[in-house]
Design an enzyme around this catalytic site. Structure first.
Site, PDB file in Angstrom:
ATOM      1  N   ASP A  25     -10.716   3.139   6.787  1.00 33.86           N
ATOM      2  CA  ASP A  25      -9.515   2.313   6.780  1.00 33.86           C
ATOM      3  C   ASP A  25      -9.854   0.861   7.104  1.00 33.86           C
ATOM      4  OD1 ASP A  25      -7.002   3.512   6.114  1.00 33.86           O
ATOM      5  OD2 ASP A  25      -7.219   4.823   7.841  1.00 33.86           O
ATOM      6  N   ASN A  72       0.828  -1.217   0.000  1.00 36.31           N
ATOM      7  CA  ASN A  72       0.000   0.000   0.000  1.00 36.31           C
ATOM      8  C   ASN A  72       0.860   1.264   0.000  1.00 36.31           C
ATOM      9  OD1 ASN A  72       0.785  -0.228   2.709  1.00 36.31           O
ATOM     10  ND2 ASN A  72      -1.147   0.560   3.502  1.00 36.31           N
ATOM     11  N   PHE A  73       1.941   1.211  -0.785  1.00 47.40           N
ATOM     12  CA  PHE A  73       2.680   2.432  -1.077  1.00 47.40           C
ATOM     13  C   PHE A  73       1.806   3.322  -1.961  1.00 47.40           C
ATOM     14  CE2 PHE A  73       6.079  -0.799  -0.598  1.00 47.40           C
ATOM     15  CZ  PHE A  73       6.838  -0.191   0.396  1.00 47.40           C
TER      16      PHE A  73
END
Length: 405
Positions: free
Chosen positions: A168, A95-96
Site C-alpha cells: 500500500d 481509488n474506488f
C-alpha cells in the site's frame, strides 16, 4: 514548496490513495480530501484499535496537510459540488473499484468536458481492466499474489508475510510519482494524462531484483529452500539474521576472511573457501554458532572495527531514541486534541528541510465552508447545501492538529 499553486482533489480512502495524496500535499500541493458525509473509511477503522482522542491512527498516518470537505456524491447537489471541484483542479485522484467513479457520473467524457487538461489518477488493486479488475485489492492479498509472501521466510518455516503494509505504502509513492511526471508533461506540452497505479504492480515492482534473477536464472521453487538465518534466496551467505546472546544482528555482504578475523573464529577461517551460495546453509549455521556467544554490543564493536556491513535489529520502541532518526527528523510530535503523539514525517528533505505540517483535518468536513466559498458558492447556497445534507461541515469552530512544542 515545490508544488505550491497545484490543486489536487482526492476522492481516495484506505491507504494507497491517501498515502499518494499525502506525499503531494507535503510537497506543497493544495490537496482537498472529498469524504462521504459520514467520513472516509480510514476514519472508522484502525490497526490495533488505536484511536487518539477519537481520531483513528489509520487516518492520522496518511492524511496530513489535506483540507477536508464532506460531500454526498449520490445527491445531485453533491455531484454539482464535485463537478466544480474537478473543474478547478490540476489533478483528480480516486481509488474506488474500477468503474465506480464513472457510475457516479464522472467517466472520461464527463471529466474531459469539465476540465480538458486534467490529470486524472486512479489507484486500484489489480488495474482497471483484466480478469481480476473487479476483485478487492488489499495489501495482504497482494503480498500473496505477487509472490512476496512466498519468498519471505524459508519454505520449511512456511510462507511469511511482511510485518507492515508495504505494498500500500509503495503503491502510494508510485501513484505520486506518476502524478508528478504528468504535471511535468502538462507544463511542457499542455496536455492532461490518465495515470493508473495498482497494488499488484506495486507488489511486483518491490521485487524487481529478485524476480529478474529468478526468471533469468531459470530456477525452480527449490531454490527458496535455505537456512532460516538467510534473508533471501538469491544472496550468498552470510546475508541474513544472526543470533546474539541478547538479541539479533544482521550481516550483509562482506569478505569471509574479514568476518572470520572479526569473530576470531577458526571454524569460519576454515570456511573462507566454501561456496557461500551453493553451501550457504552450512556457512550460515557455523556463523550463527559464533555470533550467539557474543552480545549485540560486542558484535557491533567488532564489526564496526573491521568495516563489516552489519546492524543490530531494532524494534519500534527503540526508534524514537535512535540518534540518526532523531537527527533526520523522521518523527514529528503533534498535539491531537490535547494528546501528544508521533507521526512519521515526509521521507524527503527539500533545500535541507523537512516539509512542515500545515494542517491536519481532524473533523469530517473541517474545511467545507471554506472550500465552497472558494468555488463561488454564496453564503445562502452553502447553508442550503448543509441543510439538505448534500455536504457536511465540522461541528463548531475549526479543530486542527498542531505541532507540539
Amino acid at each position: 514548496m515545490l508544488l505550491n499553486g497545484i490543486k489536487i482533489v482526492s476522492f481516495c480512502h484506505f491507504l494507497q490513495g491517501p498515502a499518494g495524496a499525502q506525499y503531494l500535499a507535503d510537497m506543497g500541493a493544495d490537496v482537498i480530501k472529498v469524504e462521504p458525509i459520514n467520513g472516509a473509511h480510514e476514519r472508522h477503522w484502525s490497526g490495533a484499535d488505536v484511536f487518539v482522542e477519537g481520531i483513528s491512527g489509520f487516518y492520522l498516518c496518511a492524511n496530513r496537510n489535506k483540507r477536508s470537505i464532506g460531500v454526498d456524491l449520490k445527491t445531485s447537489e453533491g455531484k454539482d459540488v464535485a463537478r466544480r471541484l474537478i473543474a478547478s483542479a490540476d489533478v483528480v485522484m480516486e481509488n474506488f473499484r474500477p468503474g465506480v467513479f464513472a457510475k457516479l457520473g464522472f467517466d472520461a467524457a464527463a471529466l474531459d468536458a469539465l476540465n480538458p487538461n486534467l490529470i486524472f489518477a486512479s489507484a486500484s488493486g489489480f488495474g482497471s481492466t483484466g480478469p481480476m479488475a473487479d476483485k478487492p485489492g488489499q495489501d495482504l492479498l497482494i503480498q500473496a499474489r505477487s509472490g512476496l509472501i512466498g519468498v519471505t521466510g524459508a519454505p520449511k518455516q512456511g510462507p511469511t508475510p511482511v510485518g507492515a503494509a508495504i505494498i500500500d505504502q509503495h503503491g502510494g509513492a508510485l501513484l505520486a510519482m506518476g502524478i508528478l511526471g504528468a504535471l511535468v508533461r502538462r507544463l511542457r506540452d499542455g496536455k492532461g494524462t490518465r495515470v493508473e497505479a495498482s497494488l499488484l504492480n506495486s507488489g511486483i515492482d518491490l521485487q524487481g531484483e529478485a524476480l529478474v534473477n529468478f526468471l533469468a536464472g531459470n530456477f525452480t521453487r527449490k531454490v527458496l529452500d535455505r537456512e532460516e538465518n538467510l534473508a533471501t534466496w538469491f544472496h550468498a551467505a552470510p546475508y541474513g539474521v544472526y543470533k546474539a546472546s541478547d538479541g539479533h544482528v544482521v550481516i550483509s555482504l562482506c569478505d569471509p576472511a574479514t568476518l572470520a578475523e572479526a569473530l576470531d573464529s577458526d571454524s569460519l577461517r576454515e570456511s573462507v573457501d566454501i561456496d557461500r551460495l551453493g553451501d550457504r546453509d552450512e556457512y550460515a549455521r557455523r556463523l550463527n554458532s559464533m555470533t550467539a556467544k557474543l552480545s549485540v554490543a560486542e558484535l557491533d564493536h567488532r564489526f564496526q572495527k573491521h568495516g563489516i556491513w552489519s546492524a543490530p535489529i531494532q524494534y519500534y520502541d527503540e526508534l524514537l531514541s535512535d540518534p540518526q532518526l532523531v537527527h533526520s527528523e523522521v518523527f514529528r510530535q503533534v498535539s491531537v486534541r490535547g494528546r501528544t503523539i508521533h507521526l512519521v514525517n515526509h521521507p524527503n528533505r527539500y533545500d535541507g528541510k523537512v516539509p512542515e505540517l500545515r494542517v491536519l483535518a481532524l473533523e469530517i468536513g473541517e474545511h467545507t465552508r471554506e472550500i465552497l466559498a472558494e468555488l463561488d458558492y454564496r453564503q445562502a447556497e452553502i447553508e442550503q447545501l448543509l441543510r439538505s445534507k448534500a455536504v457536511v461541515a465540522s461541528r463548531g469552530e475549526t479543530v486542527t492538529a498542531r505541532q507540539a512544542s
